[in-house]
Design a protein around this motif. Structure first.
Motif, PDB file in Angstrom:
ATOM      1  N   LYS A  46       0.841  -1.206   0.000  1.00 37.27           N
ATOM      2  CA  LYS A  46       0.000   0.000   0.000  1.00 37.27           C
ATOM      3  C   LYS A  46       0.879   1.260   0.000  1.00 37.27           C
ATOM      4  N   ALA A  47       1.955   1.247   0.766  1.00 37.13           N
ATOM      5  CA  ALA A  47       2.869   2.386   0.806  1.00 37.13           C
ATOM      6  C   ALA A  47       3.555   2.583  -0.547  1.00 37.13           C
ATOM      7  N   ILE A  48       3.926   1.500  -1.203  1.00 38.25           N
ATOM      8  CA  ILE A  48       4.549   1.582  -2.529  1.00 38.25           C
ATOM      9  C   ILE A  48       3.571   2.185  -3.523  1.00 38.25           C
ATOM     10  N   ASP A  49       2.319   1.745  -3.496  1.00 36.33           N
ATOM     11  CA  ASP A  49       1.299   2.300  -4.392  1.00 36.33           C
ATOM     12  C   ASP A  49       1.070   3.780  -4.120  1.00 36.33           C
ATOM     13  N   ALA A  50       1.031   4.157  -2.853  1.00 34.15           N
ATOM     14  CA  ALA A  50       0.806   5.567  -2.497  1.00 34.15           C
ATOM     15  C   ALA A  50       1.971   6.427  -2.982  1.00 34.15           C
ATOM     16  N   GLY A  51       3.180   5.933  -2.833  1.00 32.17           N
ATOM     17  CA  GLY A  51       4.338   6.689  -3.291  1.00 32.17           C
ATOM     18  C   GLY A  51       4.347   6.846  -4.801  1.00 32.17           C
ATOM     19  N   ALA A  52       4.001   5.791  -5.507  1.00 33.18           N
ATOM     20  CA  ALA A  52       3.995   5.840  -6.974  1.00 33.18           C
ATOM     21  C   ALA A  52       2.928   6.787  -7.499  1.00 33.18           C
ATOM     22  N   SER A  53       1.802   6.882  -6.818  1.00 30.31           N
ATOM     23  CA  SER A  53       0.726   7.763  -7.286  1.00 30.31           C
ATOM     24  C   SER A  53       0.953   9.220  -6.885  1.00 30.31           C
ATOM     25  N   ALA A  54       1.914   9.477  -6.018  1.00 30.32           N
ATOM     26  CA  ALA A  54       2.163  10.842  -5.556  1.00 30.32           C
ATOM     27  C   ALA A  54       3.346  11.502  -6.273  1.00 30.32           C
ATOM     28  N   LEU A  55       3.901  10.829  -7.289  1.00 35.20           N
ATOM     29  CA  LEU A  55       5.035  11.407  -8.008  1.00 35.20           C
ATOM     30  C   LEU A  55       4.625  12.687  -8.724  1.00 35.20           C
ATOM     31  N   VAL A  56       5.520  13.661  -8.717  1.00 32.05           N
ATOM     32  CA  VAL A  56       5.267  14.941  -9.368  1.00 32.05           C
ATOM     33  C   VAL A  56       6.455  15.244 -10.272  1.00 32.05           C
ATOM     34  N   LYS A  57       6.183  15.605 -11.518  1.00 29.96           N
ATOM     35  CA  LYS A  57       7.255  15.950 -12.445  1.00 29.96           C
ATOM     36  C   LYS A  57       7.721  17.377 -12.138  1.00 29.96           C
ATOM     37  N   ILE A  58       9.029  17.534 -12.049  1.00 30.06           N
ATOM     38  CA  ILE A  58       9.622  18.845 -11.792  1.00 30.06           C
ATOM     39  C   ILE A  58      10.540  19.161 -12.961  1.00 30.06           C
ATOM     40  N   ASP A  59      10.298  20.288 -13.616  1.00 29.63           N
ATOM     41  CA  ASP A  59      11.145  20.702 -14.722  1.00 29.63           C
ATOM     42  C   ASP A  59      12.387  21.384 -14.173  1.00 29.63           C
ATOM     43  N   ILE A  60      13.537  20.921 -14.612  1.00 29.06           N
ATOM     44  CA  ILE A  60      14.824  21.462 -14.182  1.00 29.06           C
ATOM     45  C   ILE A  60      15.339  22.377 -15.284  1.00 29.06           C
ATOM     46  N   PRO A  61      15.702  23.611 -14.943  1.00 30.12           N
ATOM     47  CA  PRO A  61      16.217  24.524 -15.980  1.00 30.12           C
ATOM     48  C   PRO A  61      17.479  23.955 -16.626  1.00 30.12           C
ATOM     49  N   ALA A  62      17.612  24.134 -17.939  1.00 23.16           N
ATOM     50  CA  ALA A  62      18.777  23.634 -18.666  1.00 23.16           C
ATOM     51  C   ALA A  62      20.063  24.253 -18.149  1.00 23.16           C
ATOM     52  N   SER A  63      19.989  25.451 -17.603  1.00 26.05           N
ATOM     53  CA  SER A  63      21.183  26.131 -17.100  1.00 26.05           C
ATOM     54  C   SER A  63      21.812  25.386 -15.927  1.00 26.05           C
ATOM     55  N   TRP A  64      21.065  24.544 -15.279  1.00 25.44           N
ATOM     56  CA  TRP A  64      21.603  23.783 -14.149  1.00 25.44           C
ATOM     57  C   TRP A  64      22.638  22.763 -14.590  1.00 25.44           C
ATOM     58  N   ALA A  65      22.638  22.395 -15.868  1.00 24.75           N
ATOM     59  CA  ALA A  65      23.592  21.400 -16.370  1.00 24.75           C
ATOM     60  C   ALA A  65      25.024  21.912 -16.276  1.00 24.75           C
ATOM     61  N   THR A  66      25.187  23.217 -16.288  1.00 20.87           N
ATOM     62  CA  THR A  66      26.530  23.809 -16.213  1.00 20.87           C
ATOM     63  C   THR A  66      26.717  24.608 -14.931  1.00 20.87           C
ATOM     64  N   ALA A  67      25.896  24.344 -13.945  1.00 23.74           N
ATOM     65  CA  ALA A  67      25.979  25.075 -12.678  1.00 23.74           C
ATOM     66  C   ALA A  67      27.306  24.788 -11.988  1.00 23.74           C
ATOM     67  N   VAL A  68      27.820  25.784 -11.288  1.00 20.24           N
ATOM     68  CA  VAL A  68      29.086  25.667 -10.584  1.00 20.24           C
ATOM     69  C   VAL A  68      28.831  25.916  -9.099  1.00 20.24           C
ATOM     70  N   ASP A  69      29.464  25.113  -8.248  1.00 18.29           N
ATOM     71  CA  ASP A  69      29.331  25.315  -6.811  1.00 18.29           C
ATOM     72  C   ASP A  69      29.965  26.625  -6.406  1.00 18.29           C
ATOM     73  N   ASP A  70      29.368  27.269  -5.419  1.00 21.99           N
ATOM     74  CA  ASP A  70      29.927  28.482  -4.855  1.00 21.99           C
ATOM     75  C   ASP A  70      31.044  28.081  -3.911  1.00 21.99           C
ATOM     76  N   LYS A  71      32.266  28.442  -4.232  1.00 21.91           N
ATOM     77  CA  LYS A  71      33.422  28.054  -3.425  1.00 21.91           C
ATOM     78  C   LYS A  71      33.727  29.055  -2.316  1.00 21.91           C
ATOM     79  N   GLN A  72      32.886  30.061  -2.175  1.00 19.43           N
ATOM     80  CA  GLN A  72      33.108  31.061  -1.136  1.00 19.43           C
ATOM     81  C   GLN A  72      32.929  30.410   0.236  1.00 19.43           C
ATOM     82  N   VAL A  73      33.992  30.465   1.035  1.00 20.89           N
ATOM     83  CA  VAL A  73      33.973  29.851   2.356  1.00 20.89           C
ATOM     84  C   VAL A  73      33.952  30.949   3.409  1.00 20.89           C
ATOM     85  N   LYS A  74      32.985  30.876   4.284  1.00 17.19           N
ATOM     86  CA  LYS A  74      32.888  31.854   5.365  1.00 17.19           C
ATOM     87  C   LYS A  74      33.584  31.269   6.590  1.00 17.19           C
TER      88      LYS A  74
END
Length: 75
Positions: free
Chosen positions: A22-50
């Protein structure tokens, strides 16, 4: 997934298997598609260290344990 749940939990009883299914079925029916911006493919981590301030023992723990764990460094 249901086969794996059945294999893992059958020894605990059919009720436990049914609840897992039942939990597996509930999880499968609750999936939501999220569109990821194409710009994220070349995203760079912020190396600024505080710099950390506070109790030196806590700073050491954060720098040597917590931050590496957050970066998934280590074993």
């Amino acid at each position: 997934m249901k086969d794996a749940a059945t294999h893992s939990y059958l020894k605990k009883g059919q009720d436990v298997v049914d609840r897992n299914h039942k939990a597996i079925d509930a999880g499968a029916s609750a999936l939501v598609k999220i569109d990821i911006p194409a710009s994220w493919a070349t995203a760079v981590d912020d190396k600024q260290v505080k710099p950390l301030a506070g109790d030196p023992r806590l700073v050491k723990m954060v720098e040597e344990l917590t931050l590496p764990m957050g970066r998934m460094d280590g074993d």
